[in-house]
Design an enzyme around this catalytic site. Structure first.
Site, PDB file in Angstrom:
ATOM      1  N   THR A  95       0.849  -1.191   0.000  1.00 33.47           N
ATOM      2  CA  THR A  95       0.000   0.000   0.000  1.00 33.47           C
ATOM      3  C   THR A  95       0.881   1.236   0.000  1.00 33.47           C
ATOM      4  OG1 THR A  95      -1.683  -1.187   1.265  1.00 33.47           O
ATOM      5  CG2 THR A  95      -1.880   1.198   1.156  1.00 33.47           C
ATOM      6  N   MET A 169      -9.124   1.734  -5.100  1.00 27.80           N
ATOM      7  CA  MET A 169     -10.147   0.791  -4.653  1.00 27.80           C
ATOM      8  C   MET A 169      -9.824   0.290  -3.251  1.00 27.80           C
ATOM      9  SD  MET A 169     -13.016  -0.587  -5.585  1.00 27.80           S
ATOM     10  CE  MET A 169     -13.064  -0.589  -7.397  1.00 27.80           C
ATOM     11  N   LYS A 170      -8.563  -0.037  -3.016  1.00 36.45           N
ATOM     12  CA  LYS A 170      -8.193  -0.489  -1.673  1.00 36.45           C
ATOM     13  C   LYS A 170      -8.436   0.608  -0.646  1.00 36.45           C
ATOM     14  CE  LYS A 170      -4.792  -2.458   1.349  1.00 36.45           C
ATOM     15  NZ  LYS A 170      -3.533  -3.190   1.561  1.00 36.45           N
ATOM     16  N   TYR A 171      -8.108   1.851  -0.986  1.00 35.62           N
ATOM     17  CA  TYR A 171      -8.376   2.948  -0.069  1.00 35.62           C
ATOM     18  C   TYR A 171      -9.867   3.027   0.262  1.00 35.62           C
ATOM     19  CZ  TYR A 171      -3.733   5.182  -0.255  1.00 35.62           C
ATOM     20  OH  TYR A 171      -2.408   5.483  -0.119  1.00 35.62           O
ATOM     21  N   ASN A 174     -10.669   0.119   2.543  1.00 33.06           N
ATOM     22  CA  ASN A 174     -10.051   0.252   3.856  1.00 33.06           C
ATOM     23  C   ASN A 174     -10.627   1.400   4.675  1.00 33.06           C
ATOM     24  OD1 ASN A 174      -8.516  -1.916   3.191  1.00 33.06           O
ATOM     25  ND2 ASN A 174      -6.552  -0.965   3.664  1.00 33.06           N
TER      26      ASN A 174
END
Length: 293
Positions: A95, A169-171, A174
């Site tokens: 990340t 997308m991960k942000y 998360n």
């Protein structure tokens, strides 16, 4: 040829072990060499340097702790790389801020390599079980080549388009994770301070409609006061709260829940809990309660 793997930390070690356990020819490197020994025992070759990994593997997975660690491992500076990136596919699974990933992609491609962004959703427990969810972005042909490699580590691989969409997308995911776990911690604190039976609190949550794989693990840790690390306070603060807040500010997006969580994780960090699991944010909430007294 072998698959390369750089970075054997809390997440990287179980991910690499799953690859080795699936019979993937693997060559690994970690800055702290002792962390390579379980991989050696599992049949992986241990390299003495990142350059040696690139010599033996055409696909190299990076599970390193942030941009500085990546640049150091790759010997990246304005003049290029110390490792031979040409003809290799570099897969960034950690990340970092999306602008960093976009710049790294440009540098890898300029050096004759291919680049895939593949951050994962999940903490140590799903990493150990091979149940991570990978979000992929990059050149479609490179993404198609990388997806099968990730199979032993991931139950799902979802293509998100061009770099840096996988990290964005991960942000997004998360942000929900951080606010959910903080909410669970506050709920546990509320129940405990009202003298409720905490096992029954756990039972009700587990039986109810809001239960999830994450909540079942984290609520048990809260009830047991188990702060053994799955996802550390420092990682949540440095790799989630701070960069997600920065991304929101750059885009002019309001993030009121994230801002509160950001402050609480900062307070937990200042209490000496940097290496405790993220559920230890409850200690920051308890401190605020004590200050009211």
């Amino acid at each position: 040829m072998s698959i390369g793997f750089l970075g054997l930390g809390v997440m990287g070690a179980p991910m690499a072990l799953n690859l080795a356990g699936a019979g993937t020819p693997l060559v690994v490197w970690n800055r702290s060499a002792d962390k390579c020994e379980p991989l050696r025992a599992a049949g992986a070759k241990v390299a003495g340097s990142p350059a040696e990994v690139f010599d033996e593997a055409r696909v190299v997975l990076l599970m390193l702790a942030g941009a500085d660690a990546i640049d150091s491992a790759l010997g990246r500076d304005p003049s290029g790389f110390d490792v031979d990136v040409a003809g290799h596919t570099v897969v960034h699974m950690g990340t970092t801020p999306p602008p960093y990933s976009r710049a790294l992609e440009a540098d890898v491609r300029a050096a004759g390599g291919r680049y895939v962004e593949a951050p994962v959703s999940g903490s140590r427990t799903p990493a150990e079980a091979g149940q991570l969810v990978a979000m992929l972005a990059g050149d479609p042909a490179a993404v198609d080549d990388v997806r099968p490699v990730l199979g032993p580590m991931c139950r799902e691989t979802i293509v998100c388009g061009a770099v840096p969409n996988a990290l964005l997308m991960k942000y997004s995911v998360n942000l929900f994770l951080v606010t959910m776990v903080t909410g669970l911690a506050e709920a546990a604190h509320f129940a405990d301070r009202h003298g409720l039976d905490m096992q029954r609190f756990l039972d009700v949550l587990d039986a109810g409609p809001m239960a999830s794989a994450v909540s079942r693990v984290k609520v048990r840790k809260l009830v047991d006061r188990d702060f053994g690390v799955q996802a550390a306070i420092a990682d949540v603060l440095d790799n989630n709260c701070s960069p997600i807040a920065d991304a929101a500010r750059r885009a002019g997006i309001a993030s009121p829940l994230l801002d509160v969580c950001h402050a609480l994780f900062g307070e937990a960090h200042s209490l000496g809990l940097a290496n405790a699991d993220m559920v230890a944010v409850i200690r920051a909430i308890e401190q605020r309660t004590a200050a009211r007294g």
